[in-house]
Design a protein around this motif. Structure first.
Motif, PDB file in Angstrom:
ATOM      1  N   HIS A 150       0.974  -1.349   0.131  1.00  0.00           N
ATOM      2  CA  HIS A 150      -0.219  -0.144  -0.311  1.00  0.00           C
ATOM      3  C   HIS A 150       0.591   0.796   0.207  1.00  0.00           C
ATOM      4  O   HIS A 150       2.098   1.440   0.651  1.00  0.00           O
ATOM      5  CB  HIS A 150      -0.382   0.442   1.055  1.00  0.00           C
ATOM      6  N   THR A 159      -9.999   7.563  -4.884  1.00  0.00           N
ATOM      7  CA  THR A 159     -10.153   6.255  -4.579  1.00  0.00           C
ATOM      8  C   THR A 159     -11.523   6.376  -3.954  1.00  0.00           C
ATOM      9  O   THR A 159     -12.444   7.404  -4.183  1.00  0.00           O
ATOM     10  CB  THR A 159      -9.232   5.992  -3.974  1.00  0.00           C
ATOM     11  N   ARG A 160     -11.696   5.296  -3.546  1.00  0.00           N
ATOM     12  CA  ARG A 160     -12.515   4.889  -2.576  1.00  0.00           C
ATOM     13  C   ARG A 160     -12.724   3.636  -1.223  1.00  0.00           C
ATOM     14  O   ARG A 160     -11.474   2.820  -1.416  1.00  0.00           O
ATOM     15  CB  ARG A 160     -13.855   4.241  -4.089  1.00  0.00           C
ATOM     16  N   THR A 174     -12.530   0.655   0.590  1.00  0.00           N
ATOM     17  CA  THR A 174     -12.954  -0.705   0.304  1.00  0.00           C
ATOM     18  C   THR A 174     -14.039  -1.026   0.549  1.00  0.00           C
ATOM     19  O   THR A 174     -14.582  -0.667   1.303  1.00  0.00           O
ATOM     20  CB  THR A 174     -12.146  -1.715   0.826  1.00  0.00           C
ATOM     21  N   GLY A 175     -14.910  -2.384   0.232  1.00  0.00           N
ATOM     22  CA  GLY A 175     -16.389  -3.050   1.272  1.00  0.00           C
ATOM     23  C   GLY A 175     -15.869  -2.833   1.921  1.00  0.00           C
ATOM     24  O   GLY A 175     -16.449  -2.524   3.327  1.00  0.00           O
ATOM     25  N   ARG A 176     -14.471  -3.431   2.641  1.00  0.00           N
ATOM     26  CA  ARG A 176     -14.395  -3.820   3.816  1.00  0.00           C
ATOM     27  C   ARG A 176     -14.998  -3.251   4.922  1.00  0.00           C
ATOM     28  O   ARG A 176     -14.678  -3.032   5.405  1.00  0.00           O
ATOM     29  CB  ARG A 176     -12.848  -5.079   3.842  1.00  0.00           C
ATOM     30  N   ARG A 204     -16.118   0.295   4.600  1.00  0.00           N
ATOM     31  CA  ARG A 204     -17.358  -0.289   4.715  1.00  0.00           C
ATOM     32  C   ARG A 204     -18.131  -0.452   5.850  1.00  0.00           C
ATOM     33  O   ARG A 204     -18.869  -0.203   6.759  1.00  0.00           O
ATOM     34  CB  ARG A 204     -18.085   0.423   3.518  1.00  0.00           C
ATOM     35  N   ARG A 264      -4.249   0.945  -1.937  1.00  0.00           N
ATOM     36  CA  ARG A 264      -3.812   0.386  -3.543  1.00  0.00           C
ATOM     37  C   ARG A 264      -4.878  -0.022  -4.714  1.00  0.00           C
ATOM     38  O   ARG A 264      -5.785  -0.322  -4.174  1.00  0.00           O
ATOM     39  CB  ARG A 264      -3.317  -1.363  -2.402  1.00  0.00           C
ATOM     40  N   ASP A 265      -4.278  -0.088  -5.260  1.00  0.00           N
ATOM     41  CA  ASP A 265      -5.660  -0.070  -7.219  1.00  0.00           C
ATOM     42  C   ASP A 265      -6.637   0.991  -5.861  1.00  0.00           C
ATOM     43  O   ASP A 265      -7.959   0.883  -6.631  1.00  0.00           O
ATOM     44  CB  ASP A 265      -6.126  -1.691  -6.381  1.00  0.00           C
ATOM     45  N   ARG A 325      -8.277   1.469  -4.046  1.00  0.00           N
ATOM     46  CA  ARG A 325      -8.782   1.462  -2.999  1.00  0.00           C
ATOM     47  C   ARG A 325      -8.378   2.275  -1.743  1.00  0.00           C
ATOM     48  O   ARG A 325      -7.312   1.874  -1.311  1.00  0.00           O
ATOM     49  CB  ARG A 325      -9.391   0.504  -2.627  1.00  0.00           C
ATOM     50  N   HIS A 381      -7.302   1.216   1.532  1.00  0.00           N
ATOM     51  CA  HIS A 381      -8.046  -0.086   2.783  1.00  0.00           C
ATOM     52  C   HIS A 381      -7.853   0.320   4.133  1.00  0.00           C
ATOM     53  O   HIS A 381      -8.515  -1.171   5.003  1.00  0.00           O
ATOM     54  CB  HIS A 381      -6.725  -0.958   1.888  1.00  0.00           C
TER      55      HIS A 381
END
Ligand code: GTP
Ligand code: MG
Ligand code: ZN
Length: 355
Positions: free
Chosen positions: A24, A48-49, A51-53, A55, A75-76, A78, A80
């Motif tokens: 990261h 960025t956003r 991650t679902g985790r 959230r 990372r990517d 997202r 984290h």
């Protein structure tokens, strides 16, 4: 972007080590939008956003999601993780009856900006200062648009004295973005790596100050309405990196000042009242009729102004109410914590008096 000039340092790097090992990169959140969070990284700005985790872990606790000023692991494209915040300016979510909202994270200074006249109302300034102290950052009171004082000089001095009276332990200064007075003084507070957040009503000149500090017109500013109030020109919180290092976070004018459980903040903002209360004979003194009440004695002999005491009491009631709603158990503990805190503030003062 050079992250050090935004406040990245060895301690953050240590906390980040496990994330770095996982590939990261660190970044600082500049702004938060429905479409994603804008993050400044060494490689530039990224949309960025979380991650679902992240959230999912946060659930309804929006305070656990990335906020402006946060250091995050990217990372990517997202986010984290959010690194632990050193300071955070928070309030109750407007319009709801629970939930904390982070207005700005990892700030060193909270610049409480008020305009001369009605806006510099002591009660409003006290509330803003309680919010500022609670953040863990150092507050500064700024009398913005000071050139509008009809008698430039005397009126400014009167306004500053009024502000200083409700801001114990806080630097108070006059600012005019039109004449330039005070701009250098504020710029000097923002060494590389330091971050300030601007808080205050709409139209007091927050965005104008950011533009002056940045040396160019980055942010939109708005004309005032006929009644002299602002038009809520700024609608999002935004971190701006200054050319000389340092950063400033602009915020929309505060309409609703929901205090979060801000006991520590109130204790500091009302240092004078809290110190008196710490001297009362009984720990649970309500300062009404109790014998040995220092607060009553001070009201009697004029050491404490009646309206300042009334403001403190009102804030206490609001805090108690907010606390009961948020966490009834913690509320009782906090009360004890504040009493201990006021006692230590008092001991500290006595000590300083002796030194
Ligand atoms: N006289 C005077 N006017 C100023 C000064 N600074 C800003 N203004 C004017 O005040 C108005 C409001 O300024 P903004 O910077 O948009 O105020 P704001 O605090 O960002 O307001 P919101 O974004 O609505 O919260 C604009 O018309 C500015 O030109 C100043 O130092 N003196
Ligand atoms: Mg603005
Ligand atoms: Zn008392």
């Amino acid at each position: 972007m050079d992250l050090a000039s935004l406040g990245w340092d060895g301690a953050f790097a240590d906390q980040f080590a496990p994330w770095a090992a996982g590939g990261h990169r660190p970044g600082r959140v500049l702004s938060v939008h429905r479409g994603g969070d804008l993050v400044s990284t060494e490689a530039g700005e990224l949309l960025t956003r979380a991650t679902g985790r992240l959230r999912h872990l946060a659930g309804p606790a929006v305070a656990d999601l990335p906020a402006v000023g946060d250091w995050v692991a990217v990372r990517d494209e997202r986010i984290h993780a959010v690194l632990p915040r050193r300071t955070a300016v928070t309030r109750r979510m407007p319009g709801t009856n629970a939930g904390e909202q982070v207005l700005a994270a990892n700030v060193d200074l909270v610049l409480v900006v008020v305009a001369p006249g009605r806006d510099a109302n002591p009660r409003r300034v006290e509330r803003l200062l309680a919010l500022a102290w609670e953040s863990g950052a150092q507050p500064v009171v700024v009398l913005g648009r000071a050139d509008l004082c009809p008698d430039w000089g005397t009126d400014v001095a009167t306004e500053l004295a009024g502000l200083a009276a409700v801001a114990p332990g806080v630097q108070v200064l006059a600012l005019s973005c039109y004449t330039g007075q005070g701009v250098d003084e504020i710029a000097a507070m923002l060494d590389p790596g330091r971050t300030a957040v601007l808080l205050g009503s709409s139209g007091v000149g927050k965005s104008t100050l950011v533009n002056r500090l940045a040396g160019r017109d980055l942010l939109a500013t708005g004309e005032l309405r006929d009644d002299g109030k602002g038009r809520h020109t700024t609608t999002t919180r935004q971190l701006v990196a200054l050319a000389g290092g340092g950063a400033v976070i602009d915020t929309p004018g505060l309409r609703e000042l929901g205090l979060w459980t801000g006991d520590a903040g109130t204790a500091a903002a009302f240092d004078d009242v809290e110190s008196l209360a710490a001297g009362c004979r009984f720990d649970d003194c309500r300062h009404r009729t109790e014998p040995g009440c220092e607060v009553l004695a001070a009201l009697e002999d004029g050491r404490l102004a009646a309206d300042r005491f009334a403001a403190w009491e009102k804030l206490q009631r609001e805090l108690a109410w907010a606390e009961r709603r948020a966490d009834p158990l913690a509320a009782a503990n906090r009360r004890r914590h504040v009493r201990a805190l006021s006692r230590s503030i008092r001991a500290d003062r006595l000590q300083r008096g002796r030194d």
